[in-house]
Design an enzyme around this catalytic site. Sequence first.
Site, short mmCIF file in Angstrom:
data_model
loop_
_atom_site.label_atom_id
_atom_site.label_comp_id
_atom_site.label_asym_id
_atom_site.label_seq_id
_atom_site.Cartn_x
_atom_site.Cartn_y
_atom_site.Cartn_z
N GLU A 55 -0.52 -7.13 3.11
CA GLU A 55 -1.10 -6.05 2.29
C GLU A 55 -1.93 -6.59 1.14
OE1 GLU A 55 2.02 -6.14 3.35
OE2 GLU A 55 2.48 -4.25 4.34
N PHE A 117 15.69 3.80 3.70
CA PHE A 117 15.02 2.60 4.19
C PHE A 117 13.54 2.57 3.77
CE2 PHE A 117 12.64 0.42 7.65
CZ PHE A 117 13.11 -0.86 7.41
N GLN A 118 13.14 1.49 3.17
CA GLN A 118 11.76 1.28 2.70
C GLN A 118 11.28 2.41 1.78
OE1 GLN A 118 9.28 0.27 6.14
NE2 GLN A 118 9.86 -1.87 5.90
N LYS A 167 6.08 10.94 4.85
CA LYS A 167 5.79 11.01 6.28
C LYS A 167 5.86 12.45 6.81
CE LYS A 167 7.09 8.55 10.53
NZ LYS A 167 8.06 7.57 11.08
N MET A 476 -6.34 -26.69 -12.44
CA MET A 476 -6.49 -26.27 -13.84
C MET A 476 -5.17 -26.48 -14.61
SD MET A 476 -8.67 -25.30 -16.03
CE MET A 476 -10.08 -24.36 -15.45
#
Lengths: 576, 83
Positions: A55, A117-118, A167, A476
Amino acid sequence: MSGKQNMDGAQALIHTLENLGVEYIFGYSGGAVIPIFDAIVTTKTKIKLINVRHEQGAVHMADGYARATGKPGVVLVTSGPGAGNAITGLMTAHMDNVPMILISGQQITSMIGMDAFQETDVINLSVPVVKHRYQIYEANDIPKTVHKAFDVTMNGRRGPVVIDIPKDVSSAPFTGVISLPVTSQLAEPVQTHNDSLKGIAEALSGAKRPLLLVGHGVLLSDASSKLHEFINTHQIPVVTTLLGKGAFDENSSLHLGMLGMHGTAYANKAIQETDCLLNVGSRFDDRIIGEASQFCDQAVKCHIDIDPTEINKMVTVDHAVVCDAKLALSELQELVDIEPNKAWLSRISELKNEFPLHFTNHEGLSQQAVIEALYQQTNKNNRDAIVTTDVGQHQMWAAQFFKTKSPDNWLTSGGAGTMGFGMPAAIGAQLGRPNETVISISGDGGFQMTQAELATAAIHKLPIKIVILDNKYLGMVRQWQELFYDDRESGVSLEGNPNFVALAAAYGIKGVHITHTEHLDERLTDALDYSDGPVVIWCEVVKTENVYPMIPAGKSYDHMLIEAPTAKLAKPVGST
Amino acid sequence: MKHLFRFELTVEDSTMVVPRMLQVLSRRGFVLRSLNTEQLDDNMLKLQCEVEGAAQWESTLPGLLHKLVEVHSITLMNGSEDE
């Protein structure tokens, strides 16, 4: 279009995005977004799905697309970890004011707050890194909300917007209307500009050594042509921030390059000598001001910014205008009455000659040599190129040595300083501007953070040039440890890097390996001419070179190091 | 020296506005001291807020509040000193 065609919320979403002119959705699927991914197929939309590998890659691609085209990038991710993985990309876009819509799937409405869930509270997770968030509870509200989100992301000071869709909402029947007129969701600006703009015009007109400081706001307001007109008419020298590169042609004699911590010495000297500084579209960030109380303390300071909260935030100014940069420059063009000061322009030339950017050609290969050669090759053939970078030494050297000629051709993570940005951003830029040469310049550290997107580049046969400047260090940080921490290295070695040409080959991507300066031109030509797909250009470079000039963090411009210091330096107490 | 600042916002969706308002204000050191709500006739909610912060950022407060999206009106009251 109404919802009488047996449509569900997800299909209404895709139709709405298509109506808004969306070309690409950068996405990664999961349980909560199955209906939306399904709708991409069932609606037979013209929108192309770019299926990524992580993602973070999707958000950086959308970011690169947005920066290169000026249009919002659109991201589609699932709930929970999908949205969580997108946070770094949202932060990157938010810090640099990039327009973006992130659509996240969510658990069904009845499970929100149940730790299902999630199921993650992305609405509150994203609060500090987006401009606004919407959660949709009714399928019929989808078009209206998406239109609002596009308005919010594009207008005023830009920034990403999250739309969270449970959903059951995306799966629910849609009976509403897709095409909707939308009124702006943003409050009116809190200030107008007329009188203050006259104050700026008077200050500039009375100046003997005027200087323009140009930031990202000029590019975001599409004001580059107005800026050229203004500068060329009034013959005022210009410096840019890291994100302002490209707003004014860096080949112009009036351009002094980037200012600040790793800016050119001549830009930084000009900052110390100007008697009137006009900042257009930059927020005076810590990397350009150093010690705030001493920044440009001999000059009248003027600031034009679209965001009133940026005025007097870091630097107290004498004149300020809250205004879109393009509008302000248009009006200033008429108001300013200044004769070009030959002595000042002569002094600018003198500074450029006295303190030029330079580097040493080592026995091996220096990063600056690679970047300089890339610039010369693209410039020689009268080609222009879009350059993306990661963050660190290579970014600063690219800013110094790759001169940007046109707007929206320099894409880098400025405010957030996000490693892993470069290569996915290049994918987004190439998709948005398919006929242009796109070069991503990364260090070995940043590249490996999102290297899985090589698959995305390969699948779509995108001819991006992926330059990896491999010094096997977080360069750096190592530089800071060398200069300020008695050269004690800790956590900076990247020994164990792969053979990047073999890695590219594993994805079916052409690879080029460069280790010495004498091979540079020939192999870069080979890589730049290749157009059948991406090419990885693996440059094994000198390991321990440092970026100069350098103003130690929090120090004034008087402390600029043009070369390596001969005495031990104190640990910086200013910005990180 | 800290100052108290009072303002009112009318909003449609306080769930979205309030967390963002607190976040935006906290970035300049403002702390919420009181928050009262009043339900209005048109499905709007009036938020009456009192925040404490440094006088240095007083002029910034309107701009910070204008960063909030979907706020229908902003009314600023005078600030007052508070040790």
